[in-house]
Scaffold this motif. Structure first.
Motif, PDB file in Angstrom:
ATOM      1  N   ASP A 385       0.847  -1.204   0.000  1.00  0.00           N
ATOM      2  CA  ASP A 385       0.000   0.000   0.000  1.00  0.00           C
ATOM      3  C   ASP A 385       0.878   1.248   0.000  1.00  0.00           C
ATOM      4  OD1 ASP A 385      -1.877  -1.980   0.286  1.00  0.00           O
ATOM      5  OD2 ASP A 385      -2.333  -1.523   2.379  1.00  0.00           O
ATOM      6  N   ILE A 386       1.593   1.457  -1.116  1.00  0.00           N
ATOM      7  CA  ILE A 386       2.615   2.504  -1.165  1.00  0.00           C
ATOM      8  C   ILE A 386       2.149   3.741  -1.930  1.00  0.00           C
ATOM      9  CG2 ILE A 386       4.468   0.811  -0.924  1.00  0.00           C
ATOM     10  CD1 ILE A 386       5.011   1.041  -3.902  1.00  0.00           C
ATOM     11  N   PHE A 387       0.850   3.828  -2.174  1.00  0.00           N
ATOM     12  CA  PHE A 387       0.316   4.993  -2.873  1.00  0.00           C
ATOM     13  C   PHE A 387      -1.100   5.280  -2.398  1.00  0.00           C
ATOM     14  CE2 PHE A 387      -0.035   1.202  -5.654  1.00  0.00           C
ATOM     15  CZ  PHE A 387      -1.420   1.047  -5.656  1.00  0.00           C
ATOM     16  N   THR A 388      -1.540   6.491  -2.680  1.00  0.00           N
ATOM     17  CA  THR A 388      -2.942   6.854  -2.513  1.00  0.00           C
ATOM     18  C   THR A 388      -3.530   7.027  -3.906  1.00  0.00           C
ATOM     19  OG1 THR A 388      -2.407   9.209  -2.384  1.00  0.00           O
ATOM     20  CG2 THR A 388      -2.573   8.000  -0.303  1.00  0.00           C
ATOM     21  N   SER A 389      -4.841   6.899  -4.011  1.00  0.00           N
ATOM     22  CA  SER A 389      -5.482   6.920  -5.328  1.00  0.00           C
ATOM     23  C   SER A 389      -6.467   8.070  -5.463  1.00  0.00           C
ATOM     24  CB  SER A 389      -6.228   5.600  -5.559  1.00  0.00           C
ATOM     25  OG  SER A 389      -6.944   5.612  -6.780  1.00  0.00           O
ATOM     26  N   SER A 390      -6.551   8.574  -6.680  1.00  0.00           N
ATOM     27  CA  SER A 390      -7.599   9.527  -7.018  1.00  0.00           C
ATOM     28  C   SER A 390      -8.932   8.811  -7.057  1.00  0.00           C
ATOM     29  CB  SER A 390      -7.323  10.145  -8.396  1.00  0.00           C
ATOM     30  OG  SER A 390      -7.524   9.162  -9.415  1.00  0.00           O
ATOM     31  N   ALA A 391      -9.996   9.577  -7.153  1.00  0.00           N
ATOM     32  CA  ALA A 391     -11.292   8.991  -7.468  1.00  0.00           C
ATOM     33  C   ALA A 391     -11.241   8.488  -8.910  1.00  0.00           C
ATOM     34  CB  ALA A 391     -12.390  10.034  -7.304  1.00  0.00           C
ATOM     35  N   ALA A 392     -12.267   7.751  -9.314  1.00  0.00           N
ATOM     36  CA  ALA A 392     -12.297   7.217 -10.674  1.00  0.00           C
ATOM     37  C   ALA A 392     -12.236   8.345 -11.696  1.00  0.00           C
ATOM     38  CB  ALA A 392     -13.568   6.400 -10.880  1.00  0.00           C
ATOM     39  N   VAL A 393     -11.495   8.101 -12.775  1.00  0.00           N
ATOM     40  CA  VAL A 393     -11.370   9.050 -13.886  1.00  0.00           C
ATOM     41  C   VAL A 393     -11.900   8.360 -15.150  1.00  0.00           C
ATOM     42  CG1 VAL A 393      -9.784  10.448 -15.260  1.00  0.00           C
ATOM     43  CG2 VAL A 393      -9.304  10.052 -12.835  1.00  0.00           C
ATOM     44  N   PRO A 394     -12.873   8.971 -15.856  1.00  0.00           N
ATOM     45  CA  PRO A 394     -13.524  10.248 -15.546  1.00  0.00           C
ATOM     46  C   PRO A 394     -14.559  10.100 -14.442  1.00  0.00           C
ATOM     47  CG  PRO A 394     -14.484   9.309 -17.507  1.00  0.00           C
ATOM     48  CD  PRO A 394     -13.363   8.385 -17.117  1.00  0.00           C
ATOM     49  N   PRO A 395     -14.972  11.225 -13.822  1.00  0.00           N
ATOM     50  CA  PRO A 395     -15.996  11.148 -12.785  1.00  0.00           C
ATOM     51  C   PRO A 395     -17.346  10.751 -13.370  1.00  0.00           C
ATOM     52  CG  PRO A 395     -15.509  13.436 -13.323  1.00  0.00           C
ATOM     53  CD  PRO A 395     -14.491  12.599 -14.033  1.00  0.00           C
ATOM     54  N   ALA A 396     -18.303  10.462 -12.494  1.00  0.00           N
ATOM     55  CA  ALA A 396     -19.592   9.915 -12.912  1.00  0.00           C
ATOM     56  C   ALA A 396     -20.379  10.828 -13.843  1.00  0.00           C
ATOM     57  CB  ALA A 396     -20.430   9.589 -11.678  1.00  0.00           C
ATOM     58  N   ASN A 397     -20.101  12.128 -13.800  1.00  0.00           N
ATOM     59  CA  ASN A 397     -20.862  13.056 -14.648  1.00  0.00           C
ATOM     60  C   ASN A 397     -20.272  13.209 -16.045  1.00  0.00           C
ATOM     61  OD1 ASN A 397     -18.584  14.439 -13.879  1.00  0.00           O
ATOM     62  ND2 ASN A 397     -19.616  16.390 -13.544  1.00  0.00           N
TER      63      ASN A 397
END
Length: 415
Positions: A385-397
């Motif tokens: 667990d050596i990174f943090t993640s963005s939210a999904a790309v592209p976003p739901a909209n």
């Protein structure tokens, strides 16, 4: 030990007549073994600079087959996967042809090298056998080299660049900035550099330098000295396989502090570099920390079997096997043309993310979400667990296709 009983002449004549009758009324005679086993072919590099990723692919394919057979197989038939080390494009082509012609596989799955993907796809088109690419990123495979019998679970280079590019723009590292890029010197890297330059030109950046790196290079010291002297705003990796691991380790050892990002990435290569050496911003098609029910289920099963979490290449091969099995069971057929028709109509699949995925009819690229990860360095709680993640790309909209090639960028002319 069972006793051998010689059949009588009458029984042999009777059996032959039954076989002939079956052929006459359109019911081909098949052996019991053939009727009970459905074979998939799996090709991926297990040696060389892409070998570490190929091993994850094989483990994941085995897990998928194990789960499918435990659930009853495909149309009541046991699934068997024939696995080979593809090694290089010529070998990949030869082995694909052998699997199709000799072993009678229903489909081919796998690969990581874009060059090998192309040679397998040529065999698939010639033999009218479906091939699903699980690791080759080149836009050209979905563009000028597309064909009706090749589909792509793996994302294309444009999807990686546009996903990571969004994060880099938010960090102010694009417009008016100078990038120093290192690019793997083979089909994947050349294609990725082309896409990266197109992105930079569209968003107001420029390259301080771009260097092609042989795939067997292990010592980056000369290139690191060039980077130090160039003083770029950002160092970009268009590298592949264990090139990335070696580069990250040596970049850290040199003590360079220029920001790092990459357009090609696999989590196994970051794990191999170690939490103290892994740094920067990277796009990824999937990772083991995604918080969806089926993603967590996959991670749990893989970790229980192999004592380590799956990485993104494992996701691709696992998913491809599952998609084929699901499709064949749903349409009650292994016929390539029927499967193509089903997928081109927009069939949806659970891809272990927040939205379902589907194959785009125009170029057979699967449309699905991606992610950008940021290294956390020494604060990582374990080796995985050596990174943090963005939210999904592209976003739901936004449409899933917003990060893929546009109609103007894509050269695919599907036959």
């Amino acid at each position: 030990m069972s006793e051998f009983i010689r059949p009588s002449r009458r029984s042999l004549i009777k059996a032959a007549g039954a076989t002939a009758l079956a052929g006459t009324i359109g019911m081909p005679a098949i052996s019991r073994a053939q009727s009970e086993v459905l074979r998939f072919g799996h090709l991926t590099p297990r040696t060389g600079f892409l070998g570490p990723l190929g091993e994850f692919a094989v483990m994941a394919a085995d897990l998928a087959v194990e789960e499918i057979n435990a659930a009853g197989g495909v149309m009541g038939r046991k699934l068997e996967i024939l696995k080979e080390d593809s090694v290089n494009p010529q070998t990949a082509s030869t082995k694909a042809e052998r699997m199709i012609e000799r072993d009678k596989v229903a489909c081919i799955i796998g690969e990581i090298s874009s060059a090998s993907c192309l040679t397998i796809a040529q065999v698939a088109a010639r033999t009218k056998t479906l091939y699903v690419n699980t690791g080759g990123n080149s836009d050209a495979l979905r563009g000028a080299n597309c064909n009706k019998f090749m589909f792509h679970v793996e994302s294309q280079n444009s999807m990686y660049v546009k996903t990571c590019g969004r994060s880099l723009m938010q960090q102010g590292l694009v417009k008016g900035k100078r990038w120093f890029s290192l690019t793997a010197d083979y089909a994947f890297g050349h294609d990725l550099l082309k896409v990266a330059k197109r992105f930079m030109e569209a968003n107001g950046g420029q390259f301080a330098a771009d260097k092609l790196v042989p795939t067997d290079l292990t010592d980056f010291s000369a290139l690191l000295i060039e980077i130090r002297n160039a003083k770029p705003d950002l160092v970009i990796s268009n590298l592949a396989g264990n090139q990335i691991t070696n580069f990250l380790k040596q970049y850290s050892e040199f003590g360079l502090t220029f920001p790092v990002a990459g357009f090609g990435f696999d989590t196994a290569l970051a794990w191999a570099a170690g939490k103290d050496n892994f740094g920067g911003t990277w796009p990824v098609v999937w990772h083991h920390l995604i918080d969806t029910p089926n993603s967590k289920k996959f991670v749990q099963a893989f970790t229980a079997k192999y004592k380590k979490p799956p990485e993104n290449q494992a996701w691709g091969d696992y998913l491809a096997v599952k998609i084929f099995a699901q499709t064949m069971s749903e349409i009650k057929s292994t016929d390539s043309m029927k499967i193509i028709e089903h997928w081109e109509k927009g069939a949806k699949f659970d891809v272990m993310k927040t939205r379902e995925g589907y194959f785009r009819k125009s170029d057979h690229q699967m449309m699905h979400e991606m992610y950008t990860v940021q290294a956390v360095g020494a604060s990582a709680k374990n080796q995985w667990d050596i990174f943090t993640s963005s939210a999904a790309v592209p976003p739901a909209n936004e449409s899933l296709e917003i990060i893929a090639t546009t109609a103007e960028e894509n050269e695919c002319k599907m036959a």
